[in-house]
Scaffold this active site. Sequence first.
Site, PDB file in Angstrom:
ATOM      1  N   SER A 171       0.807  -1.214   0.000  1.00  0.00           N
ATOM      2  CA  SER A 171       0.000   0.000   0.000  1.00  0.00           C
ATOM      3  C   SER A 171       0.839   1.263   0.000  1.00  0.00           C
ATOM      4  CB  SER A 171      -0.956  -0.017   1.195  1.00  0.00           C
ATOM      5  OG  SER A 171      -0.244  -0.172   2.404  1.00  0.00           O
ATOM      6  N   HIS A 226      -5.283  -3.218  -2.926  1.00  0.00           N
ATOM      7  CA  HIS A 226      -4.953  -2.264  -3.989  1.00  0.00           C
ATOM      8  C   HIS A 226      -4.851  -2.932  -5.352  1.00  0.00           C
ATOM      9  CE1 HIS A 226      -4.170   0.959  -1.099  1.00  0.00           C
ATOM     10  NE2 HIS A 226      -3.722  -0.013  -0.336  1.00  0.00           N
ATOM     11  N   LYS A 277     -11.486   1.159  -2.252  1.00  0.00           N
ATOM     12  CA  LYS A 277     -10.434   1.710  -3.109  1.00  0.00           C
ATOM     13  C   LYS A 277     -10.934   1.725  -4.556  1.00  0.00           C
ATOM     14  CE  LYS A 277      -7.429   1.066   0.622  1.00  0.00           C
ATOM     15  NZ  LYS A 277      -6.894   0.125   1.572  1.00  0.00           N
TER      16      LYS A 277
HETATM   17  C1  LIG Z   1      -6.766   0.079   2.976  1.00  0.00           C
HETATM   18  C2  LIG Z   1      -6.233  -1.248   3.330  1.00  0.00           C
HETATM   19  C3  LIG Z   1      -6.881  -2.067   4.240  1.00  0.00           C
HETATM   20  C4  LIG Z   1      -8.037  -1.574   5.066  1.00  0.00           C
HETATM   21  O1  LIG Z   1      -9.209  -1.578   4.333  1.00  0.00           O
HETATM   22  P1  LIG Z   1     -10.414  -0.653   4.841  1.00  0.00           P
HETATM   23  O2  LIG Z   1     -11.595  -1.190   4.113  1.00  0.00           O
HETATM   24  O3  LIG Z   1     -10.044   0.726   4.472  1.00  0.00           O
HETATM   25  O4  LIG Z   1     -10.511  -0.845   6.315  1.00  0.00           O
HETATM   26  C5  LIG Z   1      -6.419  -3.346   4.426  1.00  0.00           C
HETATM   27  N1  LIG Z   1      -5.340  -3.794   3.766  1.00  0.00           N
HETATM   28  C6  LIG Z   1      -4.645  -3.013   2.904  1.00  0.00           C
HETATM   29  C7  LIG Z   1      -3.456  -3.559   2.208  1.00  0.00           C
HETATM   30  C8  LIG Z   1      -5.075  -1.718   2.673  1.00  0.00           C
HETATM   31  O5  LIG Z   1      -4.389  -0.932   1.857  1.00  0.00           O
END
Ligand SMILES: *Cc1c(COP(=O)(O)O)cnc(C)c1O
Length: 387
Positions: free
Chosen positions: A175, A203, A235
Amino acid sequence: MRDLAVELAALRAAGLYRAPRTVDSAQGPVIASGGREWLNFCSNDYLGLAADARIAQALATAAARRGCGSGAAHLVCGHSAEHAALEEELAAFTGRPRALLFSTGYLANLGVLAALAGRGDSVLEDRLNHASLLDGGRLSGARLSRYAHADAEALEAKLAVAGGERIVVTDGVFSMDGDVAPLPALADACRRHAAWLVVDDAHGFGALGPQGRGSLALHGLDAEAVPVVIGTLGKAFGTSGAFVAGSAELIEYLIQKARPYIYTTASSPALAAATRASLRIVQAEDWRRARLAALIARFRAGAEQLGFGAQLLPSTTPIQPIVIGTAEDALAAAQRLADRGIWVTAIRPPTVPAGSARLRVTLSAAHTDAQLDRLLDALAAALPAPA
Ligand SMILES: *Cc1c(COP(=O)(O)O)cnc(C)c1O
């Protein structure tokens, strides 16, 4: 008693203080905040769907029909037909027999790891895994160890001496770095040591692979190679929530054991309807991923030309960080971009290792070439001259 004011002052002095800024518009390449407009290069809205009118309409229609609240947890009476349909569609999308919705990715990661691992087991994580995966590993009570970033040989050495049930956990796309995990090599190591492989493709889903099927599809890895897949919906999908996909037994097990599934209110059924609309768009509109690929190439070529190519990380994804160094320098660079109307966040420790504070530039299919060029011009003016 602990002196909170002193601790807050220390964070401020170290350039580590954080605060949310309020946004007064829909998400998009241009957002309003603090009475002015900003060019937005820091959201995870990779496909430009967060404010898509079709998805918003699906949400409104479903809310009119089913209301806003789910009423209860999934196992009480909060599991609506919209949730059930979305789970079936996500299972088909990931090529796994079943999928299970969680309210957020953070909760999904806590739930999966604490359910699969326990005392006497071993959770092995990439050093740069998302905080929620590390927290899930800790919550499980298993022995948590971290292997060198993206290093399957380092993992294998740890697997050889790990006790109990072995659970290997990695981001699909990292991320804060944007690189893709060496999934085939990790899967081989897990197969040799009869370990579980859990991939969090927060992602990757939507942004990578044919029809947005993520980093696993990119490598052609099936359910045998990767028995547990996690995706998030906030995302590229542009809504919010998360899912776990895998075998029927895995999903049934999580329904019995994953406390962040059991003890939380189901997300809104209207949100599930919105995500169903998004999933159709994600699969159908390959042009969004083609557009992203063109922007990524344009950004990297432009950065090279401006002489800060060495500060880019080897990323082929819409996450294109520029490593600055200290937290203070990264903050100052972000401020100089802000002075030019460009919103990029400085990512500082503890989110990234000390000394690698960075500007986390993210690209969206909704950006125009002209907007990207404005970013490059601003970076040329805002970054310290390359050594
Ligand atoms: C954003 C993210 C999460 C968390 O997801 P949310 O739905 O925002 O709680 C988990 N793992 C990774 C790799 C992320 O980038």
